[in-house]
Write a protein that holds these residues in place. Structure first.
Motif, PDB file in Angstrom:
ATOM      1  N   PHE A 325       0.809  -1.208   0.000  1.00 30.01           N
ATOM      2  CA  PHE A 325       0.000   0.000   0.000  1.00 30.01           C
ATOM      3  C   PHE A 325       0.848   1.267   0.000  1.00 30.01           C
ATOM      4  CE2 PHE A 325      -2.538  -3.413   1.690  1.00 30.01           C
ATOM      5  CZ  PHE A 325      -3.781  -3.232   1.099  1.00 30.01           C
ATOM      6  N   GLY A 326       2.163   1.112   0.150  1.00 30.09           N
ATOM      7  CA  GLY A 326       3.068   2.249   0.050  1.00 30.09           C
ATOM      8  C   GLY A 326       2.981   3.246   1.178  1.00 30.09           C
ATOM      9  N   ALA A 327       2.399   2.861   2.315  1.00 34.50           N
ATOM     10  CA  ALA A 327       2.237   3.784   3.445  1.00 34.50           C
ATOM     11  C   ALA A 327       3.276   3.463   4.519  1.00 34.50           C
ATOM     12  CB  ALA A 327       0.828   3.681   4.017  1.00 34.50           C
ATOM     13  N   LYS A 328       4.066   4.451   4.887  1.00 33.65           N
ATOM     14  CA  LYS A 328       5.022   4.277   5.978  1.00 33.65           C
ATOM     15  C   LYS A 328       4.248   4.233   7.295  1.00 33.65           C
ATOM     16  CE  LYS A 328       8.586   4.622   3.228  1.00 33.65           C
ATOM     17  NZ  LYS A 328       9.396   3.448   2.899  1.00 33.65           N
ATOM     18  N   MET A 329       4.748   3.461   8.239  1.00 34.92           N
ATOM     19  CA  MET A 329       3.978   3.288   9.462  1.00 34.92           C
ATOM     20  C   MET A 329       4.872   2.989  10.654  1.00 34.92           C
ATOM     21  SD  MET A 329       2.301  -0.449   8.604  1.00 34.92           S
ATOM     22  CE  MET A 329       1.439  -0.516  10.172  1.00 34.92           C
ATOM     23  N   HIS A 330       4.273   3.064  11.832  1.00 29.80           N
ATOM     24  CA  HIS A 330       4.960   2.646  13.044  1.00 29.80           C
ATOM     25  C   HIS A 330       4.073   1.679  13.815  1.00 29.80           C
ATOM     26  CE1 HIS A 330       2.732   6.293  14.481  1.00 29.80           C
ATOM     27  NE2 HIS A 330       2.503   5.518  15.534  1.00 29.80           N
ATOM     28  N   PHE A 331       4.717   0.921  14.692  1.00 23.36           N
ATOM     29  CA  PHE A 331       4.050  -0.081  15.524  1.00 23.36           C
ATOM     30  C   PHE A 331       4.552   0.130  16.944  1.00 23.36           C
ATOM     31  CE2 PHE A 331       4.293  -4.070  17.800  1.00 23.36           C
ATOM     32  CZ  PHE A 331       3.155  -4.784  17.465  1.00 23.36           C
ATOM     33  N   LYS A 353       7.691  -2.932  22.795  1.00 22.09           N
ATOM     34  CA  LYS A 353       8.118  -3.211  21.433  1.00 22.09           C
ATOM     35  C   LYS A 353       7.810  -2.028  20.559  1.00 22.09           C
ATOM     36  CE  LYS A 353       7.918  -7.012  18.059  1.00 22.09           C
ATOM     37  NZ  LYS A 353       7.307  -8.328  17.761  1.00 22.09           N
ATOM     38  N   GLN A 354       8.701  -1.721  19.625  1.00 19.95           N
ATOM     39  CA  GLN A 354       8.450  -0.634  18.687  1.00 19.95           C
ATOM     40  C   GLN A 354       9.084  -0.951  17.347  1.00 19.95           C
ATOM     41  OE1 GLN A 354      10.647   3.087  19.153  1.00 19.95           O
ATOM     42  NE2 GLN A 354      11.848   2.160  20.806  1.00 19.95           N
ATOM     43  N   PHE A 355       8.481  -0.385  16.346  1.00 20.36           N
ATOM     44  CA  PHE A 355       8.985  -0.501  14.978  1.00 20.36           C
ATOM     45  C   PHE A 355       8.583   0.782  14.285  1.00 20.36           C
ATOM     46  CE2 PHE A 355       8.149  -1.609  10.524  1.00 20.36           C
ATOM     47  CZ  PHE A 355       9.419  -1.977  10.157  1.00 20.36           C
ATOM     48  N   ASN A 356       9.540   1.461  13.664  1.00 24.32           N
ATOM     49  CA  ASN A 356       9.280   2.831  13.242  1.00 24.32           C
ATOM     50  C   ASN A 356       9.849   3.083  11.849  1.00 24.32           C
ATOM     51  OD1 ASN A 356       8.804   5.563  13.105  1.00 24.32           O
ATOM     52  ND2 ASN A 356      10.094   6.108  14.830  1.00 24.32           N
ATOM     53  N   MET A 357       8.964   3.194  10.867  1.00 25.87           N
ATOM     54  CA  MET A 357       9.413   3.486   9.503  1.00 25.87           C
ATOM     55  C   MET A 357       9.028   4.891   9.044  1.00 25.87           C
ATOM     56  SD  MET A 357       9.068   0.113   7.108  1.00 25.87           S
ATOM     57  CE  MET A 357       7.326  -0.120   7.352  1.00 25.87           C
ATOM     58  N   ASN A 358       8.304   5.630   9.885  1.00 23.07           N
ATOM     59  CA  ASN A 358       7.836   6.928   9.396  1.00 23.07           C
ATOM     60  C   ASN A 358       8.330   8.101  10.253  1.00 23.07           C
ATOM     61  OD1 ASN A 358       6.255   6.740  11.665  1.00 23.07           O
ATOM     62  ND2 ASN A 358       4.352   6.329  10.581  1.00 23.07           N
ATOM     63  N   ARG A 359       9.495   7.909  10.901  1.00 22.82           N
ATOM     64  CA  ARG A 359      10.153   8.982  11.650  1.00 22.82           C
ATOM     65  C   ARG A 359       9.278   9.520  12.776  1.00 22.82           C
ATOM     66  NH1 ARG A 359      10.356  10.333   6.510  1.00 22.82           N
ATOM     67  NH2 ARG A 359       9.236  12.300   6.791  1.00 22.82           N
ATOM     68  N   LEU A 360       8.512   8.630  13.411  1.00 22.21           N
ATOM     69  CA  LEU A 360       7.748   9.010  14.586  1.00 22.21           C
ATOM     70  C   LEU A 360       8.703   9.412  15.700  1.00 22.21           C
ATOM     71  CD1 LEU A 360       4.990   8.945  16.232  1.00 22.21           C
ATOM     72  CD2 LEU A 360       5.735   6.675  16.958  1.00 22.21           C
ATOM     73  N   LEU A 361       8.399  10.521  16.376  1.00 20.23           N
ATOM     74  CA  LEU A 361       9.214  10.975  17.497  1.00 20.23           C
ATOM     75  C   LEU A 361       8.748  10.249  18.753  1.00 20.23           C
ATOM     76  CD1 LEU A 361      11.358  12.921  18.605  1.00 20.23           C
ATOM     77  CD2 LEU A 361       9.529  14.573  19.008  1.00 20.23           C
ATOM     78  N   THR A 362       9.432   9.148  19.084  1.00 21.37           N
ATOM     79  CA  THR A 362       9.097   8.419  20.305  1.00 21.37           C
ATOM     80  C   THR A 362       9.499   9.262  21.504  1.00 21.37           C
ATOM     81  OG1 THR A 362       9.526   6.352  19.148  1.00 21.37           O
ATOM     82  CG2 THR A 362       9.424   6.255  21.535  1.00 21.37           C
ATOM     83  N   PRO A 363       8.670   9.325  22.555  1.00 15.83           N
ATOM     84  CA  PRO A 363       8.960  10.211  23.691  1.00 15.83           C
ATOM     85  C   PRO A 363      10.353  10.034  24.263  1.00 15.83           C
ATOM     86  CG  PRO A 363       6.747   9.359  23.880  1.00 15.83           C
ATOM     87  CD  PRO A 363       7.378   8.657  22.712  1.00 15.83           C
ATOM     88  N   SER A 364      11.059  11.161  24.446  1.00 18.25           N
ATOM     89  CA  SER A 364      12.352  11.136  25.122  1.00 18.25           C
ATOM     90  C   SER A 364      12.116  10.909  26.612  1.00 18.25           C
ATOM     91  CB  SER A 364      13.076  12.477  24.931  1.00 18.25           C
ATOM     92  OG  SER A 364      13.188  12.803  23.567  1.00 18.25           O
TER      93      SER A 364
END
Length: 518
Positions: A325-331, A353-364
């Motif tokens: 589907f060509g959509a970048k996503m995170h888990f 668990k995390q997986f990040n393909m769309n440059r999500l800013l995970t909380p510092s």
């Protein structure tokens, strides 16, 4: 010290000596009666020369033979030598990213003093925060997945061929009896459902593999039929894919190598692909995305169709949506920790668990025990699951309670916008109790970065029924006060410290400017 490290150190010293002598690589090779290509291999640590060749190099450089072959580096490079010899550097999978350790050495030796100091600082930070090899290896796995967009066609093909071979195509959901029969008859396994229960200290394991003439798979009796089937399918994944370096327990007690974490991941990937065949679930996702209004029922229907957990379903999404589907996503997957378990007044959340393909800013700061923003969907779902009043508008907006056989499940969606960057993400996911972990609840979500193409992919994206919520990192870093955020769990102490530093800097600047004008 292994031979590779000895070659790397020799190459580093050789390059450093050549540079100090003012010789180009071609000049040095010519005077040493060696080819430039061979000299390149030596300096990169890929080859270690014979003694006669080292003698010629030492003569050209004006060095003693013993000085050149010594594995000791200058004091300024001692930290660099220690780092290159560390277990982390030996285990890190440079080759999986198209690199060699020699590439890193080539980069570091351009400014060895600075590189040595930098690596020493990184090691010290890691020690202070108790970062172990496994943290780096698991981070390397996530990067490897993101590099491949979390899609591995060879595993997909292996699962499809396996299903074809064993007449499993069309068996949806895949029956537990089918996988039990295959692992017992084809691979000679003995399945045991009672042994782990007899040892209270082993109750947190979902499964344990015991190697032997007749291999055994010990399964936790608290596992649901869904989890049991996945565990057996994953075990067959090791066999089908020929994966020998592996963890013997789920979850793993230790991580010894990148090959182990990669093989464990591939075996789980195989299980997901077997339980949720690519062609079928891609069609289900396409129909779900074609809806013009948000509704959780299709997600629940997919869980029932394949008889999988929310984590299995949404992780399968993360493998197929970017590819088809060509959509970048995170888990993201979180678990809650009850206040009484941490001697605190508010619940805390642990990022599992995390997986990040769309440059999500995970909380510092979440690794520093800061409080995860309560406005994220991943935390709102957990709060709603524990809510005694499911109609509470502060948490229930955009969420639906789905009654299960022995517990409730919450499904929800939201449009998240970061307070500072204004980046937007469409998110949806589940929260549910963990059957094998007592009172712990788990939530899992996927999210998609909003861009000009996303509305063409996910038709319900702009449904007004999906709540629009501003999010931030952690409570300690958030400027939202009072009515701006009624879910705050902690005071903005980190933000206040940053403000105090900025105020001191501004005051000092004004003072210096005033004195210069005087």
């Amino acid at each position: 010290m292994d031979t590779q490290l000895i070659s790397v150190i020799f190459g580093m010293k050789l390059r450093q000596a050549r540079t100090e002598a003012g010789l180009t690589l071609s000049e040095f090779a010519s005077q040493s009666e060696l080819s430039p290509s061979y000299m390149t291999e030596v300096e990169k640590g890929r080859k270690y020369p014979r003694a006669d060749k080292i003698m010629r190099m030492a003569t050209v450089l004006g060095k003693e033979y013993d000085e050149l072959v010594s594995i000791s580096l200058d004091p300024s490079l001692a930290d660099l030598q220690t780092t290159l010899g560390s277990s982390f550097m030996r285990k890190f999978p440079f080759e999986e990213f198209g690199l060699e350790m020699s590439n890193l050495v080539d980069l570091l030796t351009r400014a060895p003093d600075k590189a040595s100091a930098l690596l020493h600082a990184i090691i010290e930070v890691g020690r202070q925060f108790d970062l172990r090899d496994e943290h780096f290896l698991l981070a390397a796995l996530r990067s490897y997945q993101e590099y491949h967009e979390n899609y591995f066609p060879e595993v997909e093909s292996a699962a499809a061929a396996f299903a074809q071979e064993h007449d499993l195509i069309g068996e949806t959901p895949l029956r537990l009896e089918s996988v039990e029969e295959i692992i017992q008859t084809k691979y000679g396994y003995e399945l045991d459902n009672d042994m782990l229960a007899q040892e209270p200290t082993l109750s947190n394991y979902r499964s344990v593999f015991v190697k032997g003439k007749q291999p055994k798979l010990l399964l936790n009796m608290q596992l649901s039929t869904t989890q049991r089937r996945f565990s057996i399918a994953r075990e067959m994944g090791y066999r089908v894919l020929g994966l020998t370096e592996r963890a013997n327990t789920s979850s793993p007690d230790r991580v010894d190598s990148f090959a182990q974490v990669l093989n464990d991941y591939k075996a789980s990937y195989f299980a997901g692909a077997l339980l949720m065949p690519r062609a079928l679930i891609v069609q289900d996702i396409e129909e779900f995305f074609a809806r013009t209004t948000w509704a959780p029922e299709p997600l629940f229907a997919m869980m029932e169709k394949y008889d999988v957990t929310p984590e299995m379903l949404l992780y399968r999404f993360s493998q197929l949506i970017p590819e088809f589907f060509g959509a970048k996503m995170h888990f993201l997957r979180l678990e809650d920790v009850l206040p009484e378990e941490v001697d605190d007044t508010v619940e805390r959340y642990k990022l599992v668990k995390q997986f990040n393909m769309n440059r999500l800013l995970t909380p510092s700061g979440i690794a520093l025990d800061e409080h995860f923003c309560r406005r994220w969907l991943v935390t709102r779902l957990l709060k709603e699951l524990r809510s005694e009043d499911p109609t509470d508008e502060s948490t229930a907006s955009g969420m639906v309670h789905m009654p299960m056989a022995d517990h409730d499940m919450v499904i929800g969606a939201q449009m998240s916008e970061f307070l500072d960057s204004r980046d937007r993400f469409l998110c949806f996911g589940f929260a549910r109790p963990l059957q094998t972990e007592g009172s712990i609840n788990s939530t899992v979500i996927v999210g998609f970065r909003v861009d000009s193409d996303l509305p063409n992919t996910i038709k319900f994206m702009n449904d007004p029924a999906i709540p629009f919520i501003t999010i931030n990192e952690t409570c300690e870093r958030c400027p939202l006060v009072g009515d701006q955020c009624t879910l705050r769990a902690f005071e903005p102490v980190v933000l206040e410290k940053h403000k105090a530093v900025a105020e001191r800097k501004e005051a000092l600047g004004k003072l210096v400017a005033k004195l210069r004008e005087a």
